[in-house]
Design an enzyme around this catalytic site. Structure first.
Site, PDB file in Angstrom:
ATOM      1  N   GLN A 137       0.787  -1.220   0.000  1.00 36.19           N
ATOM      2  CA  GLN A 137       0.000   0.000   0.000  1.00 36.19           C
ATOM      3  C   GLN A 137       0.835   1.293   0.000  1.00 36.19           C
ATOM      4  O   GLN A 137       0.358   2.319  -0.520  1.00 36.19           O
ATOM      5  CB  GLN A 137      -0.958  -0.003   1.193  1.00 36.19           C
ATOM      6  CG  GLN A 137      -1.973  -1.127   1.132  1.00 36.19           C
ATOM      7  CD  GLN A 137      -2.957  -1.101   2.282  1.00 36.19           C
ATOM      8  OE1 GLN A 137      -3.523  -0.068   2.603  1.00 36.19           O
ATOM      9  NE2 GLN A 137      -3.139  -2.253   2.932  1.00 36.19           N
ATOM     10  N   VAL A 188     -13.120 -12.769  10.675  1.00 34.52           N
ATOM     11  CA  VAL A 188     -13.541 -13.015  12.055  1.00 34.52           C
ATOM     12  C   VAL A 188     -14.881 -12.329  12.319  1.00 34.52           C
ATOM     13  O   VAL A 188     -15.071 -11.168  11.963  1.00 34.52           O
ATOM     14  CB  VAL A 188     -12.480 -12.511  13.046  1.00 34.52           C
ATOM     15  CG1 VAL A 188     -12.977 -12.615  14.479  1.00 34.52           C
ATOM     16  CG2 VAL A 188     -11.184 -13.290  12.881  1.00 34.52           C
ATOM     17  N   CYS A 232      -1.209   6.100   7.355  1.00 36.00           N
ATOM     18  CA  CYS A 232      -0.312   6.944   6.573  1.00 36.00           C
ATOM     19  C   CYS A 232      -0.856   8.361   6.478  1.00 36.00           C
ATOM     20  O   CYS A 232      -1.295   8.823   5.421  1.00 36.00           O
ATOM     21  CB  CYS A 232      -0.089   6.365   5.179  1.00 36.00           C
ATOM     22  SG  CYS A 232       1.315   7.157   4.338  1.00 36.00           S
ATOM     23  N   ASP A 267      -2.368  -1.295  12.464  1.00 33.99           N
ATOM     24  CA  ASP A 267      -3.367  -0.233  12.462  1.00 33.99           C
ATOM     25  C   ASP A 267      -4.518  -0.439  13.440  1.00 33.99           C
ATOM     26  O   ASP A 267      -5.134   0.535  13.884  1.00 33.99           O
ATOM     27  CB  ASP A 267      -3.948  -0.077  11.054  1.00 33.99           C
ATOM     28  CG  ASP A 267      -2.916   0.404  10.048  1.00 33.99           C
ATOM     29  OD1 ASP A 267      -1.790   0.737  10.462  1.00 33.99           O
ATOM     30  OD2 ASP A 267      -3.234   0.439   8.841  1.00 33.99           O
ATOM     31  N   LYS A 303       0.013   5.224  11.988  1.00 36.34           N
ATOM     32  CA  LYS A 303      -0.279   3.891  11.465  1.00 36.34           C
ATOM     33  C   LYS A 303       0.370   3.727  10.083  1.00 36.34           C
ATOM     34  O   LYS A 303      -0.204   4.119   9.061  1.00 36.34           O
ATOM     35  CB  LYS A 303      -1.790   3.693  11.401  1.00 36.34           C
ATOM     36  CG  LYS A 303      -2.459   3.827  12.779  1.00 36.34           C
ATOM     37  CD  LYS A 303      -3.965   3.690  12.701  1.00 36.34           C
ATOM     38  CE  LYS A 303      -4.614   3.907  14.059  1.00 36.34           C
ATOM     39  NZ  LYS A 303      -4.228   2.923  15.072  1.00 36.34           N
ATOM     40  N   ALA A 327       3.442   1.217   7.613  1.00 34.07           N
ATOM     41  CA  ALA A 327       4.187  -0.034   7.481  1.00 34.07           C
ATOM     42  C   ALA A 327       5.523   0.055   8.203  1.00 34.07           C
ATOM     43  O   ALA A 327       6.040  -0.943   8.709  1.00 34.07           O
ATOM     44  CB  ALA A 327       4.402  -0.367   6.008  1.00 34.07           C
ATOM     45  N   CYS A 341       7.354   8.406   7.869  1.00 32.39           N
ATOM     46  CA  CYS A 341       6.473   8.794   6.776  1.00 32.39           C
ATOM     47  C   CYS A 341       7.305   9.486   5.710  1.00 32.39           C
ATOM     48  O   CYS A 341       7.735  10.632   5.910  1.00 32.39           O
ATOM     49  CB  CYS A 341       5.376   9.725   7.295  1.00 32.39           C
ATOM     50  SG  CYS A 341       4.217  10.250   6.013  1.00 32.39           S
TER      51      CYS A 341
END
Length: 413
Positions: A49, A84, A167, A304, A312, A314, A347
């Site tokens: 992403q 879930v 992000c 996240d 939040k 990677a 970032c």
């Protein structure tokens, strides 16, 4: 790598096959190949992403961001292809959407964040047409580039919802790329670029704000804080924002657009926020340093959907995963939890084609660069890192559970 029986039982169950869940699964199996690890993930495709902004800017291929889910999950894991429905942590079990029960010894919760497209009236009906685009979905990111190529001047609007969001720099990045595209095509003087944010600051770390304001000023991008997008009329090409005036009264502002890039409102997934694992804000309630659940000690969470009070990204997951794995294994062996996460995240703030300002920081907004370069300077080197180095690192190192690292240090250290 499939599981079809009615009652499932595994040593370690990981909810989520994205960056966090896959990294943890791979790291566990690298260190303990004998572990029985299952990953619950309904999606067939795994996306990188962080490259979606580059896709929207026309400088990265969408196909390169996607790989089959089966190929990214670690060898030796069991893939449970479902979602879930509910958690029953008192019984060390959960229930899948299809009704199957899954019991566990240890649980890792990492399903990511929920994109609430429907919170903006009219958005879902017009997204992907009428000049309304978003880099926050693999289905819509390519349309951002189409909108840029078709832009001939006029009103270009970029939105950011109030936090939380993944992000948090991404809504700005595409504004800067779009403005740079307009500059390169002699359209900037004929354009009105505006950035509308539901937050109260341009960036969560104050040290970066004046530097980003300079970038926006260079392009003539107007910054409108405290403006939350509430409606989009795609046919009329009008965006409606809600803001609060000096007297504390709410009012709406209409803004015509020729190009509108929307960042959707976001929240914890409902099956998380409505579960016994959630805190009052809906996130998995974990210790900010150990990633262990504050009530259920055989439950860990990262990424996240966790309550970890940091951006939040990677990059945050990359630092959270080794801590989670170390502490999970210690817990399984009835040993003290010695892994500690300091809130690191980063970032890469794309400010132009070929330029990136790399924001790295830990808890409390302390700036912590990894390399001895100014974090406030726009860099061609960091553009190369973002576009050419980080994607293969993600696929071939991080998702494989490998943990090479370079220490980050506070800027004033």
């Amino acid at each position: 790598m499939s599981a079809d029986s009615k009652q499932l039982n595994h040593q370690v169950v990981i909810v989520g096959g994205g960056s966090a869940g896959t990294t943890v699964a791979a790291s566990l199996l690298r260190q303990k190949p004998e572990l029985d690890v299952a990953v619950i993930e309904p999606s067939d495709t795994h996306y990188y992403q962080p490259a979606f902004t580059l896709v929207g800017g026309g400088t990265y291929e969408m196909a390169k961001t996607a790989r089959p889910q089966k190929s990214t999950l670690p060898e030796g894991s069991t893939w449970i292809k479902d979602g879930v429905a509910t958690f029953e942590p008192d019984d060390n079990s959960l229930t899948l959407n299809d009704g199957r029960k899954v019991s566990y010894q240890t649980l890792v919760v990492a399903p990511g964040i929920q994109l609430n497209w429907g919170k903006v009236e009219g958005l879902e009906e017009t997204l992907g047409r009428n000049g309304v685009c978003s880099n926050y979905s693999p289905e819509t990111a390519p349309y951002t580039w189409e909108c840029l190529k078709q832009f001939r001047g006029g009103n270009a609007i970029f939105t950011q919802p109030p936090p939380p969001l993944k992000c948090a720099g991404a809504p700005q990045k595409i504004a800067y790329l779009a403005a740079d595209y307009a500059r390169k095509h002699d359209l900037l003087s004929e354009s009105n670029f505006q950035f509308y944010s539901g937050a109260g600051a341009l960036f969560s770390v104050p040290d970066f704000v004046p530097h980003l304001e300079k970038v926006a000023g260079r392009y003539g991008i107007g910054i409108n804080l405290g403006h939350d997008l509430v409606a989009v009329d795609g046919e009329r090409k009008v965006a409606t924002f809600q803001t609060t005036d000096a007297n504390g009264d709410k009012q709406t502002v209409e803004q015509p657009f020729d190009l509108l890039h929307v960042t959707p409102h976001q929240s914890a997934p409902e099956f998380i926020s409505q579960s016994p694992l959630a805190n009052a804000d809906g996130w998995v309630d974990v210790d900010r340093n150990t990633t262990q659940h504050n009530q259920y000690k055989n439950v860990f969470s990262l990424g996240d959907a966790s309550s970890l009070p940091t951006s939040k990204t990677a990059a945050a997951v990359r630092k959270q995963a080794p801590v989670t794995v170390k502490n999970l294994l210690a817990h399984m062996n009835s040993q003290p939890l010695e892994g500690s996460y300091d809130g690191y995240t980063s970032c890469p703030l794309v400010t132009a084609y070929g330029k990136v300002m790399l924001a790295e920081f830990i808890y409390d907004g302390v700036v912590t660069p990894t390399l001895p370069l100014s974090p406030f300077k726009e860099s061609r080197f960091y553009w190369f890192v973002k576009k050419s180095m980080l994607p293969p690192f993600y696929w071939n190192q991080m998702l494989k559970g490998k943990e090479p690292d370079i220490a980050h240090k506070p800027l004033n250290a």
